[in-house]
Scaffold this motif. Structure first.
Motif, PDB file in Angstrom:
ATOM      1  N   HIS A  94       0.884  -1.163   0.000  1.00 52.21           N
ATOM      2  CA  HIS A  94       0.000   0.000   0.000  1.00 52.21           C
ATOM      3  C   HIS A  94       0.923   1.214   0.000  1.00 52.21           C
ATOM      4  N   VAL A  95       1.009   1.917  -1.132  1.00 51.88           N
ATOM      5  CA  VAL A  95       2.089   2.880  -1.347  1.00 51.88           C
ATOM      6  C   VAL A  95       1.535   4.261  -1.676  1.00 51.88           C
ATOM      7  N   ALA A 104      -1.608   7.328  -4.855  1.00 52.71           N
ATOM      8  CA  ALA A 104      -1.426   6.080  -4.120  1.00 52.71           C
ATOM      9  C   ALA A 104      -1.795   4.894  -4.998  1.00 52.71           C
ATOM     10  N   PHE A 105      -1.183   3.750  -4.695  1.00 55.26           N
ATOM     11  CA  PHE A 105      -1.563   2.512  -5.375  1.00 55.26           C
ATOM     12  C   PHE A 105      -1.454   1.339  -4.417  1.00 55.26           C
ATOM     13  N   ASP A 106      -2.298   0.359  -4.627  1.00 54.55           N
ATOM     14  CA  ASP A 106      -2.292  -0.883  -3.856  1.00 54.55           C
ATOM     15  C   ASP A 106      -1.995  -2.029  -4.815  1.00 54.55           C
ATOM     16  N   THR A 107      -1.089  -2.894  -4.409  1.00 51.46           N
ATOM     17  CA  THR A 107      -0.724  -4.019  -5.266  1.00 51.46           C
ATOM     18  C   THR A 107      -1.423  -5.293  -4.800  1.00 51.46           C
ATOM     19  N   PRO A 108      -1.644  -6.237  -5.688  1.00 51.24           N
ATOM     20  CA  PRO A 108      -2.156  -7.551  -5.273  1.00 51.24           C
ATOM     21  C   PRO A 108      -1.059  -8.341  -4.580  1.00 51.24           C
ATOM     22  N   TRP A 109      -1.435  -9.467  -3.983  1.00 49.59           N
ATOM     23  CA  TRP A 109      -0.436 -10.343  -3.378  1.00 49.59           C
ATOM     24  C   TRP A 109       0.520 -10.842  -4.455  1.00 49.59           C
ATOM     25  N   THR A 152      -0.025  -5.544 -12.507  1.00 49.19           N
ATOM     26  CA  THR A 152      -0.653  -4.260 -12.842  1.00 49.19           C
ATOM     27  C   THR A 152      -1.495  -3.712 -11.702  1.00 49.19           C
ATOM     28  N   SER A 153      -1.167  -2.493 -11.309  1.00 43.34           N
ATOM     29  CA  SER A 153      -1.859  -1.804 -10.226  1.00 43.34           C
ATOM     30  C   SER A 153      -2.127  -0.369 -10.672  1.00 43.34           C
ATOM     31  N   THR A 154      -3.236   0.182 -10.264  1.00 51.47           N
ATOM     32  CA  THR A 154      -3.618   1.529 -10.681  1.00 51.47           C
ATOM     33  C   THR A 154      -3.065   2.575  -9.722  1.00 51.47           C
ATOM     34  N   LEU A 155      -2.365   3.560 -10.281  1.00 47.64           N
ATOM     35  CA  LEU A 155      -1.902   4.709  -9.509  1.00 47.64           C
ATOM     36  C   LEU A 155      -2.974   5.792  -9.597  1.00 47.64           C
ATOM     37  N   ASN A 156      -3.617   6.071  -8.491  1.00 49.77           N
ATOM     38  CA  ASN A 156      -4.655   7.097  -8.450  1.00 49.77           C
ATOM     39  C   ASN A 156      -4.036   8.417  -8.007  1.00 49.77           C
ATOM     40  N   VAL A 157      -3.911   9.338  -8.960  1.00 49.79           N
ATOM     41  CA  VAL A 157      -3.350  10.652  -8.661  1.00 49.79           C
ATOM     42  C   VAL A 157      -4.374  11.437  -7.846  1.00 49.79           C
ATOM     43  N   PHE A 158      -3.914  12.056  -6.758  1.00 49.88           N
ATOM     44  CA  PHE A 158      -4.817  12.822  -5.916  1.00 49.88           C
ATOM     45  C   PHE A 158      -5.309  14.060  -6.679  1.00 49.88           C
ATOM     46  N   PRO A 159      -6.593  14.416  -6.545  1.00 49.29           N
ATOM     47  CA  PRO A 159      -7.161  15.535  -7.327  1.00 49.29           C
ATOM     48  C   PRO A 159      -6.393  16.847  -7.185  1.00 49.29           C
ATOM     49  N   ASP A 160      -5.846  17.112  -5.987  1.00 49.48           N
ATOM     50  CA  ASP A 160      -5.141  18.378  -5.789  1.00 49.48           C
ATOM     51  C   ASP A 160      -3.656  18.283  -6.122  1.00 49.48           C
ATOM     52  N   ALA A 161      -3.248  17.143  -6.721  1.00 46.84           N
ATOM     53  CA  ALA A 161      -1.821  16.953  -7.018  1.00 46.84           C
ATOM     54  C   ALA A 161      -1.559  16.799  -8.502  1.00 46.84           C
ATOM     55  N   LYS A 162      -2.517  17.182  -9.359  1.00 42.26           N
ATOM     56  CA  LYS A 162      -2.347  16.976 -10.798  1.00 42.26           C
ATOM     57  C   LYS A 162      -1.177  17.781 -11.355  1.00 42.26           C
ATOM     58  N   THR A 205       9.985   9.635  -3.121  1.00 39.69           N
ATOM     59  CA  THR A 205       9.786   9.025  -1.809  1.00 39.69           C
ATOM     60  C   THR A 205       8.571   8.103  -1.852  1.00 39.69           C
ATOM     61  N   LEU A 206       8.751   6.881  -1.395  1.00 41.57           N
ATOM     62  CA  LEU A 206       7.662   5.922  -1.280  1.00 41.57           C
ATOM     63  C   LEU A 206       7.372   5.713   0.201  1.00 41.57           C
ATOM     64  N   LYS A 207       6.113   5.859   0.562  1.00 46.29           N
ATOM     65  CA  LYS A 207       5.707   5.698   1.957  1.00 46.29           C
ATOM     66  C   LYS A 207       4.460   4.832   2.003  1.00 46.29           C
TER      67      LYS A 207
END
Length: 498
Positions: free
Chosen positions: A109-110, A121-126, A142-152, A171-173
């Protein structure tokens, strides 16, 4: 005496620490708690709540992360939700002397942070994982990176940095969930292993290393437009594999606009990429005419740069606009070669009824780009096969056949297609032609059933499924292919009219 399992675990941990080689990394109280938690887990199969709190910190079990390869696809329906995948993620973990954690799968969960801004943020499968010592290797599909609305805007700047810089830190957190195989205790999932790591990612460096590879077709059309269908080599120095869709570039000469170059369905993998480029020169412009005229006398440099609307994807345009490169187009397109001959293994059969059937194996000469063959005998050209030199000194006409209309087939970028098709042989033969054909037959008998031929051929094809028929030069001598061997048998004598 009362037995204390906790004391046994801690004693075992202390003993392993004393016996192991000196630990280089700086340890703190929480690191020791994390180590004791995992040692206890391996000995007892238990995971108390205090351990959950210990591993949730940013700098806990996972100390650093390296992404050795990453795939990003920007052609998703939502431009602010590209997909990502990686086949090589390496995490360096807290060293626990004498212990290798039996982690066999993880999910992540990144949150991606750039210049202090949380981009998305994106979440990966096992995914399967393996641990050796303090190093864990894994991957994610394949995992979807959802760009935050205020970070375009910040995300566009991030893409720009990856496009133009040789390297860019990100940075990955987040947290990792891990499944451990505890043997007699079974499998146990440990959720929420926190991490925060600065990860350097190799960038595209402005895609500065581009080379002109081959000219498939140069066509002067109406409305002062000249089209150049060419193969370019774009070197991608990064570890990023990118799917970008259709991308337009501003073409320039000595800094002045001369036209637009388009690469459809642009995909870049690490290393060299042969791509199909469509350049439309606006010949109403002085700079375009100077570029075109200059090709008759010397090599010419064409600038290639992105601009504000290079793509229909708004998430990409900031990065593409910063890309500035160039290619050198050789004088008269000389020195450019096909990746391989477009054909091989020619043979000819002639029936007693004088029906001539040629057979050949076709392959793509365009550096892995597929094509569809649409016309073998377009008007205005002599499409023929002639005997090579040294076979018959007496003949003045060495033409063996002319190509006929009707030949159609497809070839993949890497495969071959073998086709048999009728060709036109002379309706009548003069004495000189009969002598030449007899000499060809005798030559083949003395040379393993083959003799050399010259192929003069300018058919039409559709490259890469773009729907446009293009007239291409498949002459054997003109493409430095030399003379091509043609295999014949005794039935070749049927070419001579009785």
């Amino acid at each position: 005496m009362k037995f204390s399992l906790k004391a046994v675990v801690l004693t075992a941990f202390a003993a392993s620490t004393a016996l192991a080689a000196p630990v280089v990394e700086k340890r703190d109280a929480n690191s020791d708690r994390i180590a004791a938690c995992f040692v206890g887990l391996l000995f007892t199969g238990s995971w108390p709540g205090s351990c959950k709190a210990a591993i949730s910190v940013d700098l806990g079990l996972i100390r650093s992360i390296a992404i050795n390869q990453m795939t990003m696809d920007f052609t998703t329906a939502n431009p602010w939700a590209p997909t990502m995948a990686s086949n090589s993620v390496v995490a360096t973990m807290l060293s626990i002397p004498g212990i290798t954690l039996p982690i066999d799968s993880v999910r992540q969960h990144v949150i991606i942070i750039d210049n202090g801004v949380q981009l998305g943020a994106f979440d990966t499968p096992w995914s399967a994982a393996s641990v050796k010592g303090g190093t864990m290797k894994t991957a994610f599909t394949t995992s979807t990176l959802n760009v935050f609305p205020d970070a375009k805007t910040a995300f566009s700047s991030f893409v720009g940095s990856l496009s133009t810089k040789a390297s860019h830190p990100v940075t990955l957190k987040g947290a990792v969930d891990a499944k451990l195989n505890l043997g007699i205790f079974g499998h146990l999932t440990i959720p929420g292993i926190g991490f925060k790591a600065v990860v350097p990612i190799k960038g595209l460096g402005g895609l500065k290393n581009q080379k002109y590879v081959f000219a498939i077709e140069i066509y002067t059309g109406p409305n002062n437009k000249t089209s150049m269908t060419s193969i370019l080599n774009i070197n991608n120095p990064s570890q990023l594999s990118l799917t970008l869709g259709d991308v337009n570039f501003d073409s320039t000469h000595n800094g002045a606009h001369i036209g637009i170059s388009t690469v459809k369905g642009l995909k870049l993998v690490p290393g060299d990429n042969q791509v199909l480029s469509y350049t439309f020169l606006d010949m109403s412009l002085d700079a375009a005419r100077a570029f075109s005229d200059g090709l008759y006398t010397s090599d010419q440099v064409m600038g290639i740069g992105g601009y504000a609307s290079s793509s229909t994807n708004p998430a990409l345009n900031a990065g593409l606009a910063a890309v500035k490169s160039s290619v050198t187009v050789p004088m008269n397109f000389q020195g450019l070669h096909m990746s391989q001959a477009p054909y091989k293994a020619w043979s000819l059969k002639i029936s007693t009824a004088r029906v001539a059937t040629a057979t050949a194996t076709f392959q793509s000469p365009y550096y892995g780009i597929p094509y569809e063959f649409t016309a073998s005998n377009p008007p205005g050209f002599i499409n023929q096969v002639q005997a090579g030199p040294g076979i018959s000194s007496d003949a003045t006409d060495k033409q063996i056949w002319k190509f006929k209309d009707g030949l159609k087939f497809k070839v993949s970028g890497t495969g071959t297609t073998t086709v048999s098709f009728e060709v036109d042989i002379p309706k009548t033969t003069s004495a000189l032609q009969a002598k030449a054909f007899t000499d060809m037959l005798n030559y083949s008998k003395a040379n393993g059933g083959t003799f050399p031929v010259l192929i003069d051929w300018q058919p039409t094809i559709i490259v890469n499924g773009d729907g446009t028929e293009r007239l291409v030069d498949w002459t054997s001598l003109g493409n430095s292919l030399g003379y091509i061997n043609l295999t014949i048998g005794d039935d070749f004598a049927n070419i001579i009219t009785k």
